[in-house]
Design a protein around this motif. Sequence first.
Motif, mmCIF file in Angstrom:
data_model
loop_
_atom_site.group_PDB
_atom_site.id
_atom_site.type_symbol
_atom_site.label_atom_id
_atom_site.label_comp_id
_atom_site.label_asym_id
_atom_site.label_seq_id
_atom_site.Cartn_x
_atom_site.Cartn_y
_atom_site.Cartn_z
ATOM 1 N N PRO A 98 3.675 4.388 -9.076
ATOM 2 C CA PRO A 98 3.202 5.544 -9.861
ATOM 3 C C PRO A 98 1.713 5.827 -9.710
ATOM 4 C CG PRO A 98 3.653 3.693 -11.300
ATOM 5 C CD PRO A 98 4.180 3.318 -9.944
ATOM 6 N N GLU A 99 0.924 4.794 -9.464
ATOM 7 C CA GLU A 99 -0.520 4.990 -9.316
ATOM 8 C C GLU A 99 -0.842 5.578 -7.944
ATOM 9 O OE1 GLU A 99 -2.504 4.658 -11.829
ATOM 10 O OE2 GLU A 99 -0.808 3.999 -13.042
ATOM 11 N N ALA A 100 -0.218 5.067 -6.901
ATOM 12 C CA ALA A 100 -0.503 5.533 -5.541
ATOM 13 C C ALA A 100 -0.136 6.996 -5.346
ATOM 14 C CB ALA A 100 0.233 4.665 -4.524
ATOM 15 N N VAL A 101 1.008 7.426 -5.889
ATOM 16 C CA VAL A 101 1.443 8.800 -5.647
ATOM 17 C C VAL A 101 0.542 9.817 -6.340
ATOM 18 C CG1 VAL A 101 3.852 8.195 -5.212
ATOM 19 C CG2 VAL A 101 3.119 8.704 -7.561
ATOM 20 N N ARG A 102 -0.138 9.407 -7.393
ATOM 21 C CA ARG A 102 -1.042 10.333 -8.083
ATOM 22 C C ARG A 102 -2.270 10.671 -7.232
ATOM 23 N NH1 ARG A 102 0.453 11.120 -13.250
ATOM 24 N NH2 ARG A 102 1.903 9.602 -14.143
ATOM 25 N N VAL A 103 -2.524 9.857 -6.238
ATOM 26 C CA VAL A 103 -3.666 10.085 -5.345
ATOM 27 C C VAL A 103 -3.217 10.533 -3.954
ATOM 28 C CG1 VAL A 103 -5.693 9.032 -4.262
ATOM 29 C CG2 VAL A 103 -5.019 8.345 -6.571
ATOM 30 N N TYR A 104 -2.180 9.879 -3.438
ATOM 31 C CA TYR A 104 -1.789 10.096 -2.047
ATOM 32 C C TYR A 104 -0.493 10.877 -1.865
ATOM 33 C CZ TYR A 104 -5.339 6.523 -1.397
ATOM 34 O OH TYR A 104 -6.505 5.819 -1.416
ATOM 35 N N GLY A 105 0.219 11.164 -2.942
ATOM 36 C CA GLY A 105 1.484 11.857 -2.786
ATOM 37 C C GLY A 105 2.438 11.013 -1.960
ATOM 38 N N TYR A 106 2.996 11.608 -0.923
ATOM 39 C CA TYR A 106 3.930 10.870 -0.066
ATOM 40 C C TYR A 106 3.235 10.184 1.104
ATOM 41 C CZ TYR A 106 7.849 12.861 -2.590
ATOM 42 O OH TYR A 106 8.751 13.177 -3.572
ATOM 43 N N GLN A 107 1.933 10.382 1.240
ATOM 44 C CA GLN A 107 1.204 9.717 2.315
ATOM 45 C C GLN A 107 1.065 8.231 1.979
ATOM 46 O OE1 GLN A 107 0.687 12.055 4.727
ATOM 47 N NE2 GLN A 107 1.489 13.468 3.195
#
Length: 265
Positions: free
Chosen positions: A63-72
């Motif tokens: 949940p933390e990563a997708v808030r910054v990188y989306g699907y990357q």
Amino acid sequence: MPVPVLPLDSYGVSAEQQAVLDRAVDKLAGTCMKAKGYTWPARLERLGEARSANERRYGVTDPEAVRVYGYQLAPPPGVTPGQLAEEARLEKKRKTLMTDEVTEAYTGRAGTTKGTSRTGGCRGEALKQLGLPPQGDALDAVDLAQQQGWQRTEADSRAKAANARWSACMKKAGHPYANPHAAAGDPAWWTKGAGDMAARNKTKAREIATAVADVECKQQVDYVAVWQSVETTYQNKIITANEKELGEVRQMWRDALRKAALVLR
């Protein structure tokens, strides 16, 4: 969320073990290249920890990563954007040293052709010394078992029901996708350089919103637990039915790691 662990994982090698094998191949192939009068540019030292092949087996889950990188793909913990940019610059420079002549000596085929290699070049010789098949050979028993287990999981009514619940949740959030892989694979997220900056920023914002909803919906419908449970069941059945063939592949990896340790001493 922890990275999923599946029964067939123990029949292959971890990301860390693969890194050991890669270093051994590099050392053996480097000696071979030197004997031929060439130098193969050494691979860059990996930034951060090696990633598990299962990290995104069921799509994005952090949940933390997708808030910054989306699907990357987010950088490994502790790795800065500046370090990634420097790594990209060095890798680009490294590739300029891979001339067709040098590449042919390393791989056994010309760098820009699709022709198959009879010897596998210095890399092929290195793999042979470790008891590993040349890169590009037919899938081994573990690869085939992985594919079979995944196909059975996709066709299972429990996995399909989880997809349907996830899709309904996503549609309610304003993101109509049939399954997580369709969401992650939306061409909009992977088209580089199209449109002006404002349009790209708008697309990025939509990507992040979609990825955030994706993870939230997975949590709401217990998506990962369902898929992991179903796939675990099928993998265990496949292991029971193909114990001899799978055991031979596992032994191959164990022997290769033992030889690699000796090479790297």
